[in-house]
Write an enzyme that holds these catalytic residues in place. Structure first.
Site, PDB file in Angstrom:
ATOM      1  N   GLU A 194       0.842  -1.197   0.000  1.00 36.01           N
ATOM      2  CA  GLU A 194       0.000   0.000   0.000  1.00 36.01           C
ATOM      3  C   GLU A 194       0.873   1.241   0.000  1.00 36.01           C
ATOM      4  O   GLU A 194       2.101   1.148   0.133  1.00 36.01           O
ATOM      5  CB  GLU A 194      -0.938  -0.029   1.215  1.00 36.01           C
ATOM      6  CG  GLU A 194      -1.971  -1.150   1.114  1.00 36.01           C
ATOM      7  CD  GLU A 194      -2.919  -1.193   2.289  1.00 36.01           C
ATOM      8  OE1 GLU A 194      -3.345  -0.135   2.760  1.00 36.01           O
ATOM      9  OE2 GLU A 194      -3.228  -2.304   2.748  1.00 36.01           O
ATOM     10  N   HIS A 222      -8.872   9.496   2.989  1.00 32.17           N
ATOM     11  CA  HIS A 222      -8.421   8.407   2.115  1.00 32.17           C
ATOM     12  C   HIS A 222      -8.557   8.899   0.682  1.00 32.17           C
ATOM     13  O   HIS A 222      -9.603   9.448   0.309  1.00 32.17           O
ATOM     14  CB  HIS A 222      -9.263   7.151   2.340  1.00 32.17           C
ATOM     15  CG  HIS A 222      -8.639   5.917   1.759  1.00 32.17           C
ATOM     16  ND1 HIS A 222      -8.519   5.723   0.406  1.00 32.17           N
ATOM     17  CD2 HIS A 222      -8.070   4.843   2.345  1.00 32.17           C
ATOM     18  CE1 HIS A 222      -7.909   4.563   0.186  1.00 32.17           C
ATOM     19  NE2 HIS A 222      -7.620   4.008   1.355  1.00 32.17           N
ATOM     20  N   ARG A 269      -0.605   8.710   1.857  1.00 29.29           N
ATOM     21  CA  ARG A 269      -1.962   9.198   1.659  1.00 29.29           C
ATOM     22  C   ARG A 269      -2.145  10.699   1.646  1.00 29.29           C
ATOM     23  O   ARG A 269      -2.952  11.231   0.898  1.00 29.29           O
ATOM     24  CB  ARG A 269      -2.819   8.672   2.808  1.00 29.29           C
ATOM     25  CG  ARG A 269      -3.553   7.508   2.390  1.00 29.29           C
ATOM     26  CD  ARG A 269      -4.361   6.985   3.489  1.00 29.29           C
ATOM     27  NE  ARG A 269      -4.377   5.563   3.237  1.00 29.29           N
ATOM     28  CZ  ARG A 269      -4.861   4.679   4.054  1.00 29.29           C
ATOM     29  NH1 ARG A 269      -5.345   5.066   5.208  1.00 29.29           N
ATOM     30  NH2 ARG A 269      -4.846   3.428   3.742  1.00 29.29           N
ATOM     31  N   HIS A 280     -11.411   9.699   6.638  1.00 27.86           N
ATOM     32  CA  HIS A 280     -11.183   8.267   6.835  1.00 27.86           C
ATOM     33  C   HIS A 280     -10.673   7.922   8.228  1.00 27.86           C
ATOM     34  O   HIS A 280     -11.084   6.913   8.805  1.00 27.86           O
ATOM     35  CB  HIS A 280     -10.163   7.820   5.785  1.00 27.86           C
ATOM     36  CG  HIS A 280      -9.826   6.365   5.791  1.00 27.86           C
ATOM     37  ND1 HIS A 280     -10.763   5.396   5.524  1.00 27.86           N
ATOM     38  CD2 HIS A 280      -8.667   5.705   6.030  1.00 27.86           C
ATOM     39  CE1 HIS A 280     -10.191   4.196   5.583  1.00 27.86           C
ATOM     40  NE2 HIS A 280      -8.926   4.354   5.911  1.00 27.86           N
ATOM     41  N   ARG A 311      -0.946   8.824   9.093  1.00 34.11           N
ATOM     42  CA  ARG A 311      -0.806   7.385   9.345  1.00 34.11           C
ATOM     43  C   ARG A 311      -0.400   6.629   8.090  1.00 34.11           C
ATOM     44  O   ARG A 311      -0.968   6.821   7.013  1.00 34.11           O
ATOM     45  CB  ARG A 311      -2.141   6.830   9.844  1.00 34.11           C
ATOM     46  CG  ARG A 311      -2.161   5.338  10.013  1.00 34.11           C
ATOM     47  CD  ARG A 311      -3.474   4.889  10.592  1.00 34.11           C
ATOM     48  NE  ARG A 311      -4.567   5.103   9.683  1.00 34.11           N
ATOM     49  CZ  ARG A 311      -5.074   4.167   8.880  1.00 34.11           C
ATOM     50  NH1 ARG A 311      -4.578   2.936   8.885  1.00 34.11           N
ATOM     51  NH2 ARG A 311      -6.086   4.431   8.093  1.00 34.11           N
TER      52      ARG A 311
HETATM   53  P1  FAD Z   1     -14.107   0.699  15.770  1.00 38.73           P
HETATM   54  O1  FAD Z   1     -13.802  -0.534  15.039  1.00 38.73           O
HETATM   55  O2  FAD Z   1     -14.639   1.849  14.989  1.00 38.73           O
HETATM   56  O3  FAD Z   1     -15.153   0.350  16.921  1.00 38.73           O
HETATM   57  C1  FAD Z   1     -15.734   1.376  17.685  1.00 38.73           C
HETATM   58  C2  FAD Z   1     -16.688   0.783  18.679  1.00 38.73           C
HETATM   59  O4  FAD Z   1     -17.034   1.759  19.649  1.00 38.73           O
HETATM   60  C3  FAD Z   1     -18.010   0.300  18.110  1.00 38.73           C
HETATM   61  O5  FAD Z   1     -18.359  -0.903  18.730  1.00 38.73           O
HETATM   62  C4  FAD Z   1     -19.012   1.368  18.528  1.00 38.73           C
HETATM   63  O6  FAD Z   1     -20.329   0.889  18.703  1.00 38.73           O
HETATM   64  C5  FAD Z   1     -18.434   1.750  19.861  1.00 38.73           C
HETATM   65  N1  FAD Z   1     -18.837   3.084  20.319  1.00 38.73           N
HETATM   66  C6  FAD Z   1     -18.525   4.285  19.803  1.00 38.73           C
HETATM   67  N2  FAD Z   1     -19.060   5.269  20.543  1.00 38.73           N
HETATM   68  C7  FAD Z   1     -19.736   4.662  21.549  1.00 38.73           C
HETATM   69  C8  FAD Z   1     -20.509   5.125  22.630  1.00 38.73           C
HETATM   70  N3  FAD Z   1     -20.734   6.431  22.861  1.00 38.73           N
HETATM   71  N4  FAD Z   1     -21.070   4.219  23.455  1.00 38.73           N
HETATM   72  C9  FAD Z   1     -20.893   2.892  23.247  1.00 38.73           C
HETATM   73  N5  FAD Z   1     -20.158   2.398  22.251  1.00 38.73           N
HETATM   74  C10 FAD Z   1     -19.593   3.277  21.408  1.00 38.73           C
HETATM   75  N6  FAD Z   1      -6.923   0.163   9.103  1.00 38.73           N
HETATM   76  C11 FAD Z   1      -5.952  -0.736   8.817  1.00 38.73           C
HETATM   77  O7  FAD Z   1      -4.992  -0.872   9.583  1.00 38.73           O
HETATM   78  N7  FAD Z   1      -6.045  -1.496   7.701  1.00 38.73           N
HETATM   79  C12 FAD Z   1      -7.076  -1.388   6.832  1.00 38.73           C
HETATM   80  O8  FAD Z   1      -7.128  -2.108   5.849  1.00 38.73           O
HETATM   81  C13 FAD Z   1      -8.093  -0.443   7.095  1.00 38.73           C
HETATM   82  N8  FAD Z   1      -9.121  -0.280   6.238  1.00 38.73           N
HETATM   83  C14 FAD Z   1     -10.142   0.557   6.594  1.00 38.73           C
HETATM   84  C15 FAD Z   1     -11.267   0.654   5.768  1.00 38.73           C
HETATM   85  C16 FAD Z   1     -12.354   1.415   6.144  1.00 38.73           C
HETATM   86  C17 FAD Z   1     -13.566   1.503   5.243  1.00 38.73           C
HETATM   87  C18 FAD Z   1     -12.308   2.142   7.360  1.00 38.73           C
HETATM   88  C19 FAD Z   1     -13.475   2.979   7.793  1.00 38.73           C
HETATM   89  C20 FAD Z   1     -11.186   2.086   8.165  1.00 38.73           C
HETATM   90  C21 FAD Z   1     -10.105   1.306   7.792  1.00 38.73           C
HETATM   91  N9  FAD Z   1      -8.964   1.202   8.590  1.00 38.73           N
HETATM   92  C22 FAD Z   1      -7.988   0.299   8.280  1.00 38.73           C
HETATM   93  C23 FAD Z   1      -8.925   1.869   9.891  1.00 38.73           C
HETATM   94  C24 FAD Z   1      -9.302   0.841  10.968  1.00 38.73           C
HETATM   95  O9  FAD Z   1     -10.294  -0.011  10.457  1.00 38.73           O
HETATM   96  C25 FAD Z   1      -9.810   1.515  12.217  1.00 38.73           C
HETATM   97  O10 FAD Z   1      -8.918   2.519  12.624  1.00 38.73           O
HETATM   98  C26 FAD Z   1      -9.930   0.488  13.341  1.00 38.73           C
HETATM   99  O11 FAD Z   1     -10.702  -0.598  12.912  1.00 38.73           O
HETATM  100  C27 FAD Z   1     -10.542   1.141  14.559  1.00 38.73           C
HETATM  101  O12 FAD Z   1     -10.853   0.128  15.484  1.00 38.73           O
HETATM  102  P2  FAD Z   1     -11.436   0.533  16.897  1.00 38.73           P
HETATM  103  O13 FAD Z   1     -11.601  -0.722  17.641  1.00 38.73           O
HETATM  104  O14 FAD Z   1     -10.599   1.604  17.469  1.00 38.73           O
HETATM  105  O15 FAD Z   1     -12.853   1.229  16.579  1.00 38.73           O
HETATM  106  C1  SIN Z   2      -7.203   0.637   2.542  1.00 43.54           C
HETATM  107  O1  SIN Z   2      -7.436  -0.551   2.412  1.00 43.54           O
HETATM  108  O2  SIN Z   2      -6.860   1.391   1.621  1.00 43.54           O
HETATM  109  C2  SIN Z   2      -7.338   1.223   3.901  1.00 43.54           C
HETATM  110  C3  SIN Z   2      -6.151   0.891   4.678  1.00 43.54           C
HETATM  111  C4  SIN Z   2      -6.044   1.762   5.892  1.00 43.54           C
HETATM  112  O3  SIN Z   2      -6.855   2.635   6.123  1.00 43.54           O
HETATM  113  O4  SIN Z   2      -5.073   1.547   6.612  1.00 43.54           O
END
Ligand code: FAD
Ligand code: SIN
Length: 524
Positions: A113, A241, A288, A349, A384
């Site tokens: 990537e 993104h 990015r 993103h 990032r």
């Molecule tokens: P999340 O997975 O967003 O989970 C948040 C949780 O908090 C949820 O359960 C939600 O319900 C809960 N929550 C929020 N507010 C409250 C509240 N007030 N009360 C109760 N619960 C609450 N990163 C990579 O490293 N590789 C990738 O390939 C990649 N691809 C991505 C593609 C997309 C489309 C997106 C959107 C992001 C991508 N990212 C990627 C970034 C990565 O997915 C996220 O940064 C990571 O998954 C965040 O995980 P998290 O556990 O911190 O939060």
């Molecule tokens: C992607 O698959 O391009 C997202 C990866 C990331 O947000 O780290």
């Protein structure tokens, strides 16, 4: 309405679930998710998880790429720690049941990537996040010590403030005793007392009109901790993104993974020129911030609402097999990516900044940890590196679990906490006031606090936001709580933090680009 638990985990994405699984052997865990437990940003991750696996890759290269992408603002020690720890954390994911794609000989198939000098991204086709979310959630559901509280909304963390003791940001002795959690269906608020709390509520893409983030990502965790006078930092660094699918009317926008560019797809402008070569020698695979800015510039110069991503020259069967999600999604809107170019546009993103934590995921508030996108660990610097955030979540949730267990004896329940006081509030029937304010906020952030900024735009955003803030606070004070009013209030809080921190940064750095402090200006 009280609950008591050893570990309270706010969030059911990769950060919350992996932490819960690690501490559950040592006490009772409650995980709160504001929607269904599998509705997270984690679930939508496409590209995968970065980890050094085979030569010619090595730790030094991954470290250099991370620091380079971060525009030299990362914390070197944190970068080294995270990247050296990565292979162990990946092994754990596999143990929990995550299936990463393998080559016929059994080696992991690694993707590439933007900003990576080697192939190092482990993935499950183009739906890595879905695979991880399912595996972790299955393990959590089978654990007898873990209770999942879905469709419940954490409103505020509990500190001495709720006992009438004044707390200030400068104070070093704020302690978290749990959280107030709303059941939006009954409008009842639980007092959830915990010995340790993990904030894992994810990012805040919904501050902007166009985002890859699911609707749940409204920055609640940062807002809660900031209100509780915890330390928050680097909020000016919002990552856009470069390649979301241009499909007007669709919310959230569908991501076209950077791994497709890693596979050979090329960005083209409306003259069909591979324009990225003019901006950076790494072309379509530059980090990015650079690619998103270049696309933004191409769109402004051409007056068009998107650029193109061209994968038509790649092997048809390989593309369909490697990127089935993207192929199917594009086919659903009549774009055959093996024959036609994909219209793409940048979209909000990832939140680089957030709750300041140390290497153990410990926040400035005692007994409160943070991990995942809500946390600011120092790994990403000012931008990032792709696929470093799933990794960061695993590393900091692991470190937090070790730290929490070492200190378990010192964290006690506080039982004299009052229940939530909602005297004098009435049910707010006028949902239009909230939905319209959300739209206004998103419009302010998208117009004035986007990929390219200026002092004037930021000042205008601040002025507009002050009006929204007054209206929101007045509505909040009068309303019986709903998740909608809480989210709006949190988003206004966060927008302030983004704008104020952006105004304080008198330079262009990584994702914060200001025309008043131009740097490496490669804009035509
Ligand atoms: P999340 O997975 O967003 O989970 C948040 C949780 O908090 C949820 O359960 C939600 O319900 C809960 N929550 C929020 N507010 C409250 C509240 N007030 N009360 C109760 N619960 C609450 N990163 C990579 O490293 N590789 C990738 O390939 C990649 N691809 C991505 C593609 C997309 C489309 C997106 C959107 C992001 C991508 N990212 C990627 C970034 C990565 O997915 C996220 O940064 C990571 O998954 C965040 O995980 P998290 O556990 O911190 O939060
Ligand atoms: C992607 O698959 O391009 C997202 C990866 C990331 O947000 O780290």
């Amino acid at each position: 309405m009280r609950k008591k638990t050893d570990f309270l985990v706010l969030g059911s994405g990769i950060a919350g679930l992996s932490f819960a699984l690690k501490v559950a052997e040592h006490g009772k865990v409650i995980i709160v998710a504001k929607g269904n437990a599998d509705e997270t940003a984690t679930r939508y991750a496409q590209g995968g998880i970065a980890s050094v696996t085979y030569p010619p890759d090595n730790f030094e290269k991954h470290i250099a790429d991370t620091i380079g992408a971060g525009d030299d603002m990362s914390d070197d020690e944190i970068v080294k720690m995270t990247i050296y720890e990565a292979p162990q954390r990946v092994k754990e994911l596999v143990k929990w049941g995550v299936r990463f794609d393998q080559e016929p000989g059994g080696r992991f198939d690694l993707g590439k990537e933007g900003g990576h000098s080697e192939k190092r991204v482990l993935h499950h086709k183009d739906s890595t996040g879905f695979e991880i979310q399912q595996a972790l959630l299955n393990a959590v559901k089978m654990h007898p010590n873990i209770q999942l509280l879905e469709n419940h909304f954490a409103v505020d963390i509990i500190t001495q403030h709720h006992l009438g003791i004044k707390v200030t940001r400068a104070k070093k002795d704020i302690t978290c005793f749990g959280a107030y959690v709303l059941n939006p269906q009954t409008h009842k608020i639980y007092t959830v007392l915990s010995r340790n709390t993990m904030m894992a509520t994810g990012g805040a893409g919904n501050l902007y009109s166009s985002t890859t983030n699911p609707l749940i990502n409204t920055g609640d965790g940062v807002a809660m901790v900031y209100r509780a006078k915890g330390m928050v930092e680097k909020m000016e660094f919002i990552q856009f993104h470069p390649t979301a699918l241009y499909n007007p009317g669709e919310t959230p926008v569908f991501l076209i993974t950077e791994a497709l560019r890693g596979y050979g797809a090329i960005l083209r402008n409306h003259h069909l020129e591979a324009f990225m070569d003019e901006y950076d020698q790494r072309g379509s695979l530059a980090p990015r911030d650079i690619v998103a800015r270049a696309i933004d510039n191409e769109m402004k110069v051409s007056g068009k609402s998107h650029v193109w991503l061209d994968s038509t020259h790649l092997n048809k069967n390989e593309i369909i097999n490697r990127f089935p999600g993207i192929y199917t999604k594009c086919m659903s809107i009549n774009i055959d990516i093996t024959k036609e170019m994909i219209p793409v546009v940048p979209a909000a993103h990832y939140m680089v900044g957030g709750i300041k934590v140390d290497k153990h995921g410990q926040t400035s508030i005692h007994n409160l940890y943070a991990s995942g996108e809500v946390a600011s660990t120092g790994l990403h610097g000012a931008n990032r590196l792709a696929s470093n955030s799933l990794l960061e979540s695993l590393v900091f949730s692991h470190n937090a679990s070790v730290n929490v267990l070492e200190n378990l004896r010192n964290s006690k329940f506080k039982t004299d906490i009052p229940d939530w006081d909602d005297e004098g509030t009435t049910l707010n029937e006028e949902m239009i006031l909230i939905t319209q304010s959300v739209k206004e906020l998103q419009s302010i952030m998208s117009s004035y606090v986007g990929i390219v900024r200026s002092n004037l735009r930021l000042k205008r955003a601040l002025d507009r936001l002050e009006i929204l803030n007054r209206e929101t606070e007045s509505l909040y004070e009068k309303s019986i709580l709903s998740s909608e009013i809480c989210e709006l209030r949190n988003m206004v809080n966060l927008a302030f933090l983004v704008i104020k921190m952006a105004m304080q940064r008198k330079e262009s750095r990584g994702l914060h680009y200001s025309i008043d402090y131009p740097k490496n200006l490669k804009i035509k």
